[in-house]
Write a protein that holds these residues in place. Structure first.
Motif, PDB file in Angstrom:
ATOM      1  N   GLY A 190       0.813  -1.208   0.000  1.00 27.79           N
ATOM      2  CA  GLY A 190       0.000   0.000   0.000  1.00 27.79           C
ATOM      3  C   GLY A 190       0.846   1.257   0.000  1.00 27.79           C
ATOM      4  N   ALA A 191       0.194   2.390  -0.158  1.00 32.34           N
ATOM      5  CA  ALA A 191       0.846   3.696  -0.147  1.00 32.34           C
ATOM      6  C   ALA A 191      -0.168   4.715   0.339  1.00 32.34           C
ATOM      7  CB  ALA A 191       1.357   4.064  -1.543  1.00 32.34           C
ATOM      8  N   TYR A 192       0.286   5.652   1.135  1.00 34.16           N
ATOM      9  CA  TYR A 192      -0.621   6.605   1.778  1.00 34.16           C
ATOM     10  C   TYR A 192      -1.027   7.732   0.836  1.00 34.16           C
ATOM     11  CZ  TYR A 192      -2.343  10.208   4.967  1.00 34.16           C
ATOM     12  OH  TYR A 192      -3.102  11.166   5.581  1.00 34.16           O
ATOM     13  N   VAL A 193      -2.335   7.961   0.745  1.00 36.55           N
ATOM     14  CA  VAL A 193      -2.912   9.094   0.026  1.00 36.55           C
ATOM     15  C   VAL A 193      -4.074   9.602   0.878  1.00 36.55           C
ATOM     16  CG1 VAL A 193      -4.172   9.833  -2.043  1.00 36.55           C
ATOM     17  CG2 VAL A 193      -2.287   8.201  -2.244  1.00 36.55           C
ATOM     18  N   PRO A 194      -4.180  10.904   1.126  1.00 33.07           N
ATOM     19  CA  PRO A 194      -5.333  11.412   1.886  1.00 33.07           C
ATOM     20  C   PRO A 194      -6.657  10.986   1.253  1.00 33.07           C
ATOM     21  CG  PRO A 194      -3.673  13.134   1.658  1.00 33.07           C
ATOM     22  CD  PRO A 194      -3.225  11.979   0.791  1.00 33.07           C
ATOM     23  N   LEU A 195      -7.635  10.721   2.100  1.00 26.71           N
ATOM     24  CA  LEU A 195      -8.891  10.151   1.634  1.00 26.71           C
ATOM     25  C   LEU A 195      -9.595  11.026   0.598  1.00 26.71           C
ATOM     26  CD1 LEU A 195     -10.426   8.599   4.874  1.00 26.71           C
ATOM     27  CD2 LEU A 195      -9.658   7.392   2.830  1.00 26.71           C
ATOM     28  N   GLU A 196      -9.429  12.328   0.668  1.00 26.02           N
ATOM     29  CA  GLU A 196     -10.076  13.211  -0.295  1.00 26.02           C
ATOM     30  C   GLU A 196      -9.651  12.914  -1.738  1.00 26.02           C
ATOM     31  OE1 GLU A 196     -10.113  17.971  -1.287  1.00 26.02           O
ATOM     32  OE2 GLU A 196     -10.386  17.345   0.806  1.00 26.02           O
ATOM     33  N   PHE A 197      -8.423  12.392  -1.885  1.00 28.26           N
ATOM     34  CA  PHE A 197      -7.887  12.127  -3.218  1.00 28.26           C
ATOM     35  C   PHE A 197      -7.821  10.640  -3.539  1.00 28.26           C
ATOM     36  CE2 PHE A 197      -5.896  15.912  -1.397  1.00 28.26           C
ATOM     37  CZ  PHE A 197      -6.271  16.878  -2.328  1.00 28.26           C
ATOM     38  N   TYR A 198      -7.987   9.803  -2.517  1.00 29.27           N
ATOM     39  CA  TYR A 198      -7.726   8.378  -2.686  1.00 29.27           C
ATOM     40  C   TYR A 198      -8.700   7.727  -3.665  1.00 29.27           C
ATOM     41  CZ  TYR A 198      -6.695   3.536  -1.733  1.00 29.27           C
ATOM     42  OH  TYR A 198      -6.338   2.216  -1.879  1.00 29.27           O
ATOM     43  N   GLY A 199      -8.131   7.095  -4.683  1.00 33.49           N
ATOM     44  CA  GLY A 199      -8.929   6.416  -5.684  1.00 33.49           C
ATOM     45  C   GLY A 199      -9.691   7.332  -6.616  1.00 33.49           C
ATOM     46  N   ARG A 200      -9.411   8.644  -6.541  1.00 31.31           N
ATOM     47  CA  ARG A 200     -10.185   9.617  -7.318  1.00 31.31           C
ATOM     48  C   ARG A 200      -9.322  10.465  -8.239  1.00 31.31           C
ATOM     49  NH1 ARG A 200     -13.844  12.225  -2.396  1.00 31.31           N
ATOM     50  NH2 ARG A 200     -14.673  10.250  -1.588  1.00 31.31           N
ATOM     51  N   ASP A 201      -8.143  10.847  -7.782  1.00 32.16           N
ATOM     52  CA  ASP A 201      -7.367  11.848  -8.514  1.00 32.16           C
ATOM     53  C   ASP A 201      -6.040  11.253  -8.968  1.00 32.16           C
ATOM     54  OD1 ASP A 201      -6.038  14.088  -9.492  1.00 32.16           O
ATOM     55  OD2 ASP A 201      -6.864  15.418  -7.957  1.00 32.16           O
ATOM     56  N   PRO A 202      -5.912  10.925 -10.262  1.00 29.70           N
ATOM     57  CA  PRO A 202      -4.675  10.303 -10.753  1.00 29.70           C
ATOM     58  C   PRO A 202      -3.488  11.263 -10.770  1.00 29.70           C
ATOM     59  CG  PRO A 202      -6.168  10.768 -12.575  1.00 29.70           C
ATOM     60  CD  PRO A 202      -6.927  11.054 -11.318  1.00 29.70           C
ATOM     61  N   ARG A 203      -3.742  12.556 -10.536  1.00 32.15           N
ATOM     62  CA  ARG A 203      -2.617  13.493 -10.439  1.00 32.15           C
ATOM     63  C   ARG A 203      -1.825  13.290  -9.152  1.00 32.15           C
ATOM     64  NH1 ARG A 203      -5.290  19.148 -10.546  1.00 32.15           N
ATOM     65  NH2 ARG A 203      -6.638  18.013  -9.068  1.00 32.15           N
ATOM     66  N   VAL A 204      -2.412  12.583  -8.199  1.00 29.37           N
ATOM     67  CA  VAL A 204      -1.743  12.272  -6.930  1.00 29.37           C
ATOM     68  C   VAL A 204      -1.199  10.850  -7.029  1.00 29.37           C
ATOM     69  CG1 VAL A 204      -1.978  12.071  -4.435  1.00 29.37           C
ATOM     70  CG2 VAL A 204      -3.319  13.796  -5.685  1.00 29.37           C
ATOM     71  N   THR A 205       0.115  10.728  -7.111  1.00 30.01           N
ATOM     72  CA  THR A 205       0.742   9.413  -7.151  1.00 30.01           C
ATOM     73  C   THR A 205       1.458   9.164  -5.832  1.00 30.01           C
ATOM     74  OG1 THR A 205       2.737  10.295  -8.213  1.00 30.01           O
ATOM     75  CG2 THR A 205       0.992   9.486  -9.650  1.00 30.01           C
ATOM     76  N   ALA A 206       1.687   7.898  -5.524  1.00 28.23           N
ATOM     77  CA  ALA A 206       2.227   7.577  -4.202  1.00 28.23           C
ATOM     78  C   ALA A 206       2.989   6.255  -4.231  1.00 28.23           C
ATOM     79  CB  ALA A 206       1.101   7.500  -3.167  1.00 28.23           C
ATOM     80  N   LEU A 207       3.983   6.185  -3.371  1.00 27.49           N
ATOM     81  CA  LEU A 207       4.796   4.977  -3.217  1.00 27.49           C
ATOM     82  C   LEU A 207       5.272   4.911  -1.778  1.00 27.49           C
ATOM     83  CD1 LEU A 207       6.332   2.633  -4.833  1.00 27.49           C
ATOM     84  CD2 LEU A 207       8.309   4.174  -4.731  1.00 27.49           C
ATOM     85  N   MET A 208       5.243   3.722  -1.197  1.00 23.84           N
ATOM     86  CA  MET A 208       5.805   3.523   0.132  1.00 23.84           C
ATOM     87  C   MET A 208       7.183   2.882  -0.004  1.00 23.84           C
ATOM     88  SD  MET A 208       4.216   1.601   3.486  1.00 23.84           S
ATOM     89  CE  MET A 208       3.936   0.015   2.670  1.00 23.84           C
ATOM     90  N   VAL A 209       8.156   3.485   0.641  1.00 27.98           N
ATOM     91  CA  VAL A 209       9.506   2.924   0.686  1.00 27.98           C
ATOM     92  C   VAL A 209       9.726   2.366   2.087  1.00 27.98           C
ATOM     93  CG1 VAL A 209      11.974   3.383   0.497  1.00 27.98           C
ATOM     94  CG2 VAL A 209      10.369   4.521  -1.065  1.00 27.98           C
ATOM     95  N   GLU A 210       9.823   1.054   2.199  1.00 28.95           N
ATOM     96  CA  GLU A 210      10.064   0.355   3.465  1.00 28.95           C
ATOM     97  C   GLU A 210      11.510  -0.161   3.460  1.00 28.95           C
ATOM     98  OE1 GLU A 210       8.375  -0.433   6.222  1.00 28.95           O
ATOM     99  OE2 GLU A 210       6.232  -0.137   5.811  1.00 28.95           O
ATOM    100  N   ILE A 211      12.274   0.222   4.466  1.00 29.15           N
ATOM    101  CA  ILE A 211      13.690  -0.137   4.537  1.00 29.15           C
ATOM    102  C   ILE A 211      13.904  -1.099   5.703  1.00 29.15           C
ATOM    103  CG2 ILE A 211      16.023   0.757   4.807  1.00 29.15           C
ATOM    104  CD1 ILE A 211      14.751   3.544   3.978  1.00 29.15           C
ATOM    105  N   ARG A 212      14.530  -2.217   5.432  1.00 29.92           N
ATOM    106  CA  ARG A 212      14.813  -3.171   6.517  1.00 29.92           C
ATOM    107  C   ARG A 212      15.859  -2.579   7.457  1.00 29.92           C
ATOM    108  NH1 ARG A 212      16.826  -8.464   4.267  1.00 29.92           N
ATOM    109  NH2 ARG A 212      18.849  -7.650   4.941  1.00 29.92           N
ATOM    110  N   ARG A 213      15.585  -2.624   8.731  1.00 25.86           N
ATOM    111  CA  ARG A 213      16.372  -1.845   9.686  1.00 25.86           C
ATOM    112  C   ARG A 213      17.817  -2.286   9.832  1.00 25.86           C
ATOM    113  NH1 ARG A 213      11.370  -1.660  13.949  1.00 25.86           N
ATOM    114  NH2 ARG A 213      10.054  -0.259  12.686  1.00 25.86           N
TER     115      ARG A 213
END
Length: 265
Positions: free
Chosen positions: A211-234
């Motif tokens: 998953g990747a975080y996007v505020p609910l106002e834009f989530y699934g609605r606005d393709p101009r908002v792109t998102a990626l989660m970067v998870e780093i192993r500690r």
């Protein structure tokens, strides 16, 4: 000082930057009024923070921002996720409620009692969660107005060994995990991240976290908002659990800076 300024900080970048580095889980601070509702003693709370905090991720984002040719914006949570977790849904849709780790946690990483199971989450959601969500929504709207697009890069870390609370901890745990969203993570963004982190070891996809975080106002609605989660192993950049950062932090910050430059251009 308001709850908003205590809870998070919006650090401006270049006016022409579309990038927001979002750092939601790096802090250890728990206000006294919230600490009063937590059932752990001080030693146990410190141990829990060692496990749950994405330690040094704010430092990685800060260093990456300084390395980038066009400085990104940063949105940094200054309170522990034991206060509220700003990336959870504050309702029954969130699967982490099954292990007592919705927007307001009632269980620890090892499934011990953190708060009574019948704790009313609404006061913490009203005081901390909603102001955070509003401010992140405003930050995204501001970048849309200024640049016409937004790239949210969520900066997280995870332990080398799975913790008992993880619902999907049996899968691969690569040095870098890229979390994606089917609507908000276009192939070009994913390709840019793979290229940027190529020198940091194996790169996985959506395991152990997705998953990747996007505020609910834009989530699934606005393709101009792109998102990626970067998870780093500690273990790639710090001593676990909760220890100091090591030389790997600089390498990861450099890679994140390369990603910022790639998606800015």
């Amino acid at each position: 000082m308001t709850a908003e300024t205590q809870s998070f900080e919006v650090l401006p970048g270049a006016e022409g930057s579309p990038v927001i580095l979002h750092v939601p889980h790096s802090a250890r601070a728990v206000p006294a009024e919230v600490r009063a509702g937590i059932m752990l003693d001080d030693a146990a709370l410190d141990q829990e923070l060692d496990h749950i905090v994405d330690a040094h991720t704010a430092e990685i984002a800060d260093a990456a921002g300084k390395l980038a040719a066009v400085q990104p914006w940063r949105f940094v949570n200054r309170l522990s996720r034991l206060v509220v977790d700003p990336e959870r849904f504050p309702d029954e849709r969130e699967e982490m409620l099954a292990v007592g780790m919705g927007a307001v946690y009632t269980r620890t990483t090892h499934r011990a009692e953190l708060r009574p199971a019948d704790t009313d989450p609404e006061p913490l959601i009203e005081w901390y969660f909603r102001p955070y969500a509003r401010a992140m929504t405003e930050a995204v709207a501001d970048r849309l107005a200024a640049v016409g697009r937004v790239v949210i890069i969520d900066v997280h870390s995870y332990p080398t060994e799975a913790l008992p609370y993880e619902l999907h901890g049996a899968g691969p745990r690569p040095p870098v995990c890229l979390g994606t969203d089917s609507f908000h993570t276009p192939p070009a963004l994913l390709d840019a991240a793979r290229a940027a982190f190529a020198g940091c070891g194996e790169i996985g996809l959506d395991s152990p976290f997705s998953g990747a975080y996007v505020p609910l106002e834009f989530y699934g609605r606005d393709p101009r908002v792109t998102a990626l989660m970067v998870e780093i192993r500690r273990d790639t950049y710090m001593a676990e659990p909760g220890g100091p950062a090591g030389p790997g932090l600089g390498r990861l910050a450099s890679a994140l800076g390369v990603l910022v430059d790639a998606v800015t251009g």
